[in-house]
Scaffold this active site. Sequence first.
Site, mmCIF file in Angstrom:
data_model
loop_
_atom_site.group_PDB
_atom_site.id
_atom_site.type_symbol
_atom_site.label_atom_id
_atom_site.label_comp_id
_atom_site.label_asym_id
_atom_site.label_seq_id
_atom_site.Cartn_x
_atom_site.Cartn_y
_atom_site.Cartn_z
ATOM 1 N N HIS A 173 104.290 46.792 -7.680
ATOM 2 C CA HIS A 173 105.667 46.394 -8.015
ATOM 3 C C HIS A 173 106.601 47.598 -8.013
ATOM 4 O O HIS A 173 107.746 47.505 -7.581
ATOM 5 C CB HIS A 173 105.731 45.788 -9.429
ATOM 6 C CG HIS A 173 105.583 44.296 -9.465
ATOM 7 N ND1 HIS A 173 106.410 43.458 -8.770
ATOM 8 C CD2 HIS A 173 104.717 43.505 -10.137
ATOM 9 C CE1 HIS A 173 106.043 42.193 -9.003
ATOM 10 N NE2 HIS A 173 105.018 42.193 -9.826
ATOM 11 N N HIS A 206 98.276 45.619 -9.125
ATOM 12 C CA HIS A 206 99.418 44.709 -8.946
ATOM 13 C C HIS A 206 100.714 45.343 -9.474
ATOM 14 O O HIS A 206 101.753 45.289 -8.818
ATOM 15 C CB HIS A 206 99.114 43.391 -9.680
ATOM 16 C CG HIS A 206 100.189 42.352 -9.596
ATOM 17 N ND1 HIS A 206 100.039 41.180 -8.900
ATOM 18 C CD2 HIS A 206 101.434 42.294 -10.147
ATOM 19 C CE1 HIS A 206 101.155 40.455 -9.005
ATOM 20 N NE2 HIS A 206 102.010 41.099 -9.770
ATOM 21 N N GLU A 207 100.636 45.952 -10.655
ATOM 22 C CA GLU A 207 101.851 46.494 -11.286
ATOM 23 C C GLU A 207 102.342 47.770 -10.603
ATOM 24 O O GLU A 207 103.545 47.960 -10.451
ATOM 25 C CB GLU A 207 101.627 46.734 -12.779
ATOM 26 C CG GLU A 207 101.263 45.478 -13.574
ATOM 27 C CD GLU A 207 102.214 44.302 -13.386
ATOM 28 O OE1 GLU A 207 103.446 44.521 -13.319
ATOM 29 O OE2 GLU A 207 101.734 43.160 -13.288
ATOM 30 N N CYS A 236 102.014 35.902 -9.806
ATOM 31 C CA CYS A 236 103.012 36.866 -10.257
ATOM 32 C C CYS A 236 104.149 36.124 -10.951
ATOM 33 O O CYS A 236 104.588 35.079 -10.453
ATOM 34 C CB CYS A 236 103.549 37.631 -9.051
ATOM 35 S SG CYS A 236 104.832 38.819 -9.460
HETATM 36 ZN ZN ZN Z 1 103.873 40.599 -10.437
#
Ligand code: ZN
Length: 169
Positions: free
Chosen positions: A149, A145-146, A103
């Site tokens: 976030h 993953h996003e 990341c």
């Molecule tokens: Zn990330």
Amino acid sequence: MIEIVQKDDPVLRQKATEVAISEITSPRIRKILADMKEALASQEDGVALAAPQIGVPLRIFIVAGFALTEELQESKDRPDDLVFINPTITKLSKDKAELEEGCLSVRHFYGKTLRSKKATARAYNEKGEIFQRGGSGLLAQIFQHETDHLDGILFIDHAKEVQKVDIIK
Ligand code: ZN
């Protein structure tokens, strides 16, 4: 240069808020998107970036154009980044794989995460049009993953075998 915030910054731990549909094409959002693209382009190993990573707690992420398809990876030009505003994951395959993950906000740490092999995301683009995009492999991993976030989750919260990898220059 746009700074990418690092893991102890509280902005990475809050639940990002949705962008008002009427605001998507506003100068404020256009500027945020331009800043995100600039920040992503400044990282040669970056494949995607979420708005909280530049300190903006809004539900937006972008994916580098070269991460979208295999053929584009061969091309030397930098294709346009794909913009996802207010994204939701509409489908996730039950079939999962353990993948290497890192990341831009957890610099130099890598670990193994369990991610669905396929994912579909629905979002608004920068023109305020809704679209849906399916992906497998890297793109499916990026979607997961996003969107994490945007909910204040970092990959190190659930990754295994997290290690610091020193970059040798
Ligand atoms: Zn990330």
